[in-house]
Design a protein around this motif. Sequence first.
Motif, PDB file in Angstrom:
ATOM      1  N   GLY A   1      22.984  12.352   8.952  1.00 54.45           N
ATOM      2  CA  GLY A   1      24.023  12.295   7.927  1.00 54.45           C
ATOM      3  C   GLY A   1      23.678  11.340   6.797  1.00 54.45           C
ATOM      4  O   GLY A   1      23.122  10.265   7.023  1.00 54.45           O
ATOM      5  N   THR A   2      24.008  11.709   5.587  1.00 57.97           N
ATOM      6  CA  THR A   2      23.808  10.828   4.429  1.00 57.97           C
ATOM      7  C   THR A   2      24.944   9.822   4.314  1.00 57.97           C
ATOM      8  O   THR A   2      24.717   8.655   3.999  1.00 57.97           O
ATOM      9  N   TYR A   3      26.161  10.305   4.583  1.00 57.82           N
ATOM     10  CA  TYR A   3      27.356   9.467   4.527  1.00 57.82           C
ATOM     11  C   TYR A   3      28.049   9.489   5.898  1.00 57.82           C
ATOM     12  O   TYR A   3      27.699  10.311   6.753  1.00 57.82           O
ATOM     13  N   PRO A   4      29.014   8.621   6.128  1.00 55.61           N
ATOM     14  CA  PRO A   4      29.673   8.581   7.443  1.00 55.61           C
ATOM     15  C   PRO A   4      30.313   9.908   7.852  1.00 55.61           C
ATOM     16  O   PRO A   4      30.486  10.153   9.048  1.00 55.61           O
ATOM     17  N   TRP A   5      30.692  10.742   6.900  1.00 55.50           N
ATOM     18  CA  TRP A   5      31.304  12.024   7.248  1.00 55.50           C
ATOM     19  C   TRP A   5      30.236  13.104   7.486  1.00 55.50           C
ATOM     20  O   TRP A   5      30.563  14.240   7.758  1.00 55.50           O
ATOM     21  N   GLY A   6      28.975  12.743   7.376  1.00 59.46           N
ATOM     22  CA  GLY A   6      27.900  13.637   7.767  1.00 59.46           C
ATOM     23  C   GLY A   6      27.178  14.308   6.625  1.00 59.46           C
ATOM     24  O   GLY A   6      25.955  14.216   6.508  1.00 59.46           O
ATOM     25  N   GLY A   7      27.892  14.982   5.767  1.00 61.04           N
ATOM     26  CA  GLY A   7      27.264  15.770   4.723  1.00 61.04           C
ATOM     27  C   GLY A   7      26.751  14.949   3.560  1.00 61.04           C
ATOM     28  O   GLY A   7      27.021  13.748   3.446  1.00 61.04           O
ATOM     29  N   PRO A   8      26.041  15.589   2.648  1.00 55.38           N
ATOM     30  CA  PRO A   8      25.507  14.903   1.458  1.00 55.38           C
ATOM     31  C   PRO A   8      26.460  14.916   0.279  1.00 55.38           C
ATOM     32  O   PRO A   8      26.106  14.471  -0.811  1.00 55.38           O
ATOM     33  N   TYR A   9      27.674  15.431   0.509  1.00 54.43           N
ATOM     34  CA  TYR A   9      28.614  15.589  -0.599  1.00 54.43           C
ATOM     35  C   TYR A   9      29.697  14.518  -0.553  1.00 54.43           C
ATOM     36  O   TYR A   9      30.075  14.010   0.513  1.00 54.43           O
ATOM     37  N   LEU A  10      30.237  14.193  -1.733  1.00 56.95           N
ATOM     38  CA  LEU A  10      31.255  13.156  -1.864  1.00 56.95           C
ATOM     39  C   LEU A  10      32.663  13.720  -1.952  1.00 56.95           C
ATOM     40  O   LEU A  10      33.637  12.967  -1.922  1.00 56.95           O
ATOM     41  N   LEU A  11      32.780  15.059  -2.058  1.00 60.72           N
ATOM     42  CA  LEU A  11      34.070  15.726  -2.182  1.00 60.72           C
ATOM     43  C   LEU A  11      34.293  16.642  -0.987  1.00 60.72           C
ATOM     44  O   LEU A  11      33.336  17.185  -0.405  1.00 60.72           O
ATOM     45  N   ASN A  12      35.560  16.806  -0.602  1.00 63.25           N
ATOM     46  CA  ASN A  12      35.856  17.781   0.443  1.00 63.25           C
ATOM     47  C   ASN A  12      36.057  19.160  -0.171  1.00 63.25           C
ATOM     48  O   ASN A  12      35.890  19.343  -1.388  1.00 63.25           O
TER      49      ASN A  12
END
Length: 459
Positions: free
Chosen positions: A325-336
């Motif tokens: 994961g790139t971020y704690p939520w896993g994905g490389p994106y900053l928006l849901n």
Amino acid sequence: MKKLVLLAIVILSIASCGRKNRGELIGVRQKKWFPEKPYGMTLIEGGSYIMGKSDEDVAQLQNAPARTVTVPSFYMDETEITNSEYRQFVYWVKDSVTLSMLAQRAAEIEKTQDDKNSIGEYAFADADTSKLSEYQKYMLANYYEADPERYGDGRSLNWDQQIMWDTRDYLDQDYAEMMDSMYLPPDLWYNGEMKIDVTKLVYKYTWFDAEGASKESKRTRQQFIDRKPFIKKEEIEIYPDTTVWIKDFIYSYNEPMHNEYFSHPAYQDYPVVGVSWKQAVAFCNWRTHFKNSYQKSRNKPLVNNFRLPSEAEWEYAARGGIPSGTYPWGGPYLLNDRGCFLANFKPLRGDYAVDQAVYTVEAKSYLPNDYNLYNMAGNVAEWTRSSYDPGAYDNVASLNPDMSLEFEKRKVVRGGSWKDVAYFLRVSSRDYEYQDTARSFIGFRTVQDYLGTSNVKIK
């Protein structure tokens, strides 16, 4: 007579059969211990992961090469330490300092707890020797009273006695004098408000430098050495630096945050800021002491130390069980999928408000990661116990790695904050700040080691 001898033999036989130790190695058994999850924490199951930048190093810092490391299980706070939680620490220190001053004055004027409606009510808990055990009497005579400058901090305060903070309730002139010393002088008040002198809020504690002791014993080839040089004494002013809201942002109107952020109930569930690394370490020591005081009063086993997480533990927890994961939520994106930002940071070339927050937000905001940890990216960056070194990953061990050097004043900060761009929100991004520096965008959370491991059966 023969019947008596026969009866004695039977009794001895029964007694010997009842004994567990028949010359066998059976060990020294202790009371069964069960782990207890600390309040507000979650268990992070230990394991291995690839620590460092497995993705592109866009900043070209080359300070976090990817490597496989292993960390044991530990508990971690679900949120950053909040203003409310840190105020509990501040209030405890304030009461402790005040009770100590009152007890010392009571000892000076030779009053005891038997004196009602006077400062004597606040005498040390051991002032009434009729209630002491023989051991307590011995310690009082041979240590606390014999050398008060050296051992005075070891005397128990009378925590059962309520402190009268309202000036209308002051007991006598001695009490008024002692309480007055806790406040700033009247010429430093404004708007007629009495202000506590926060420089008096000093937390004192000691700790053992195990790493230094191990190096000394290795150098001298001795197993046992003089431990005195490795018992470190600390005295820390623990009140947060509220001026960081102004110092960190020149030509910016942040006086409301300076005036209200730590003290106003509107911000009680927001992460505490303006706390240096040293103050965060002092908080961890106090939290351990506070919990163990309760454990002792209930005759329960003591808990192990609360502390700051190592850099490796922090990154492992931030990943939430998602290795790549790139971020704690896993994905490389900053928006849901609804176009909402997933953290509190500074997106879109400086649009502070587009993520629904201008400054910090409550500690339980946005969705947690898969370990149920909130704001492991954004809101406030977080202190770790690790010292900063660009080449640390090449030097530390692969098992529970940590570079914690007393002489290195730069400490690793992780997670990014409300004023940072997205790069610092990445779970692999490293940053640092000096240990005696406080910022309006740095807070912390604590961890506690998980003792023991799950039962492993090999068939």
